[in-house]
Write a protein that holds these residues in place. Structure first.
Motif, PDB file in Angstrom:
ATOM      1  N   SER A  25       0.825  -1.206   0.000  1.00 28.72           N
ATOM      2  CA  SER A  25       0.000   0.000   0.000  1.00 28.72           C
ATOM      3  C   SER A  25       0.859   1.255   0.000  1.00 28.72           C
ATOM      4  CB  SER A  25      -0.923  -0.009   1.225  1.00 28.72           C
ATOM      5  OG  SER A  25      -1.674   1.182   1.301  1.00 28.72           O
ATOM      6  N   SER A  29       1.419   4.042  -3.102  1.00 25.87           N
ATOM      7  CA  SER A  29       1.206   5.477  -2.909  1.00 25.87           C
ATOM      8  C   SER A  29       2.453   6.272  -3.272  1.00 25.87           C
ATOM      9  CB  SER A  29       0.810   5.757  -1.456  1.00 25.87           C
ATOM     10  OG  SER A  29       1.882   5.457  -0.574  1.00 25.87           O
ATOM     11  N   ASN A  37      -3.399   8.322   1.636  1.00 23.88           N
ATOM     12  CA  ASN A  37      -4.484   8.930   2.396  1.00 23.88           C
ATOM     13  C   ASN A  37      -4.933   7.955   3.471  1.00 23.88           C
ATOM     14  OD1 ASN A  37      -6.646  10.320   3.353  1.00 23.88           O
ATOM     15  ND2 ASN A  37      -7.862  10.223   1.474  1.00 23.88           N
ATOM     16  N   THR A  38      -4.395   8.120   4.685  1.00 24.02           N
ATOM     17  CA  THR A  38      -4.731   7.199   5.771  1.00 24.02           C
ATOM     18  C   THR A  38      -5.853   7.729   6.647  1.00 24.02           C
ATOM     19  OG1 THR A  38      -3.064   8.198   7.200  1.00 24.02           O
ATOM     20  CG2 THR A  38      -2.378   6.314   5.849  1.00 24.02           C
ATOM     21  N   LEU A  40      -9.298   9.016   5.690  1.00 25.20           N
ATOM     22  CA  LEU A  40     -10.324   9.334   4.709  1.00 25.20           C
ATOM     23  C   LEU A  40     -11.596   9.803   5.398  1.00 25.20           C
ATOM     24  CD1 LEU A  40      -9.849   6.224   2.423  1.00 25.20           C
ATOM     25  CD2 LEU A  40      -8.840   8.480   2.129  1.00 25.20           C
ATOM     26  N   TRP A  44     -15.466   7.129   2.502  1.00 20.52           N
ATOM     27  CA  TRP A  44     -14.260   6.891   1.721  1.00 20.52           C
ATOM     28  C   TRP A  44     -14.531   6.068   0.477  1.00 20.52           C
ATOM     29  CZ3 TRP A  44     -12.782   1.884   0.891  1.00 20.52           C
ATOM     30  CH2 TRP A  44     -13.344   0.920   1.738  1.00 20.52           C
ATOM     31  N   ASN A  63      -5.395   2.447  -0.769  1.00 21.97           N
ATOM     32  CA  ASN A  63      -6.368   2.300   0.313  1.00 21.97           C
ATOM     33  C   ASN A  63      -6.967   0.900   0.347  1.00 21.97           C
ATOM     34  OD1 ASN A  63      -6.102   4.933   1.274  1.00 21.97           O
ATOM     35  ND2 ASN A  63      -7.541   5.727  -0.242  1.00 21.97           N
ATOM     36  N   LEU A 109      -7.924   3.779   7.669  1.00 23.75           N
ATOM     37  CA  LEU A 109      -7.516   2.432   7.264  1.00 23.75           C
ATOM     38  C   LEU A 109      -6.150   2.046   7.815  1.00 23.75           C
ATOM     39  CD1 LEU A 109      -8.733   2.432   3.552  1.00 23.75           C
ATOM     40  CD2 LEU A 109      -9.932   1.695   5.613  1.00 23.75           C
TER      41      LEU A 109
END
Length: 239
Positions: A25, A29, A37-38, A40, A44, A63, A109
């Motif tokens: 992940s 990114s 984007n942790t 959201l 989301w 995500n 997440l």
């Protein structure tokens, strides 16, 4: 290779897969030139569609990988929490499950993946320790002798070890396992006490010395007066 396969399929498979998904992940990114984007919004899953529409699929994939990591690590945790609830118990698994599910619902997440990943490592360590304990206990059980040679009516008789009476004389020959706890009444011999003390060097035994059930004669001949049988032996108390 067999050892690696056994390890991977065992207790560590879940944290390894979950950890790989977390790393993937972050990698996705970074490849996208942005920051994962942790945190959201509560919607989301709708935002993911908006990102895709504007050509930023990399964030959506990142995500989804993070969510997959949380699901992989959290699946067994949730199952154990449910099993505990069926017995009217509130376990730590339930608390972790609530925290992870809540974090995922509000879009955090990374937090959901992190807490389940770390907890799955704890489960793996605990399971590994339990497996080692079971193996050690199984080895101790295997050490316990099933029969004993005693002197009855002037003759040697082989009987089940649990039928030996306290005060009865038990004969321990070279290579035999000592079937009872007792005190040497006659003879000399060398006893391997590794199963009890962990000491690998055999100990010389003579009259009045104590011997323990489950130890092994490495030489000589002993007559032992039984003082502990079955559940009263040192070996049984260890097990």
């Amino acid at each position: 290779m067999n050892r690696l396969q056994k390890w991977f399929r065992g207790n560590w498979a879940v944290p390894v897969i979950s950890g790989f998904l977390i790393l993937a992940s972050f990698a996705v990114s970074n490849l996208g030139g942005g920051v994962l984007n942790t945190d959201l919004s509560p919607r989301w899953w709708i935002d993911a569609g908006v990102h895709a529409h504007h050509g930023t699929e990399v964030f959506t994939l990142a995500n989804l990988l993070m969510l997959a990591a949380a699901v992989v690590a959290g699946y067994n945790i949730v199952l154990q929490a449910v099993r505990a609830l069926t017995t009217k118990m509130i376990s730590i698994d339930l608390l972790v499950s609530v925290a992870a599910i809540g974090a995922a619902i509000i879009g955090n997440l990374w937090e959901a993946a992190a807490v389940t990943f770390l907890f799955s490592i704890g489960h793996a360590l605990e399971a590994g320790t339990m497996n080692k304990t079971r193996s050690a206990l199984a080895e101790l059980v295997a050490v316990a002798p099933d029969t004993a040679i005693v002197m009855r009516e002037g003759a040697q008789r082989e009987i089940p070890a649990h039928q030996v009476s306290k005060g009865e004389i038990v004969l321990v020959k070279n290579g035999a396992k000592v079937p009872v706890d007792g005190v040497v009444s006659d003879g000399t011999g060398s006893i391997d006490e590794a199963s009890i003390t962990g000491e690998s060097i055999p100990v010389e035994k003579t009259a009045t010395d104590q011997v323990f059930a489950g130890t092994i004669s490495r030489g000589g001949f002993l007559q032992v007066e039984a003082t502990g049988i079955g559940a009263d032996t040192t070996l049984a108390r260890i097990i």
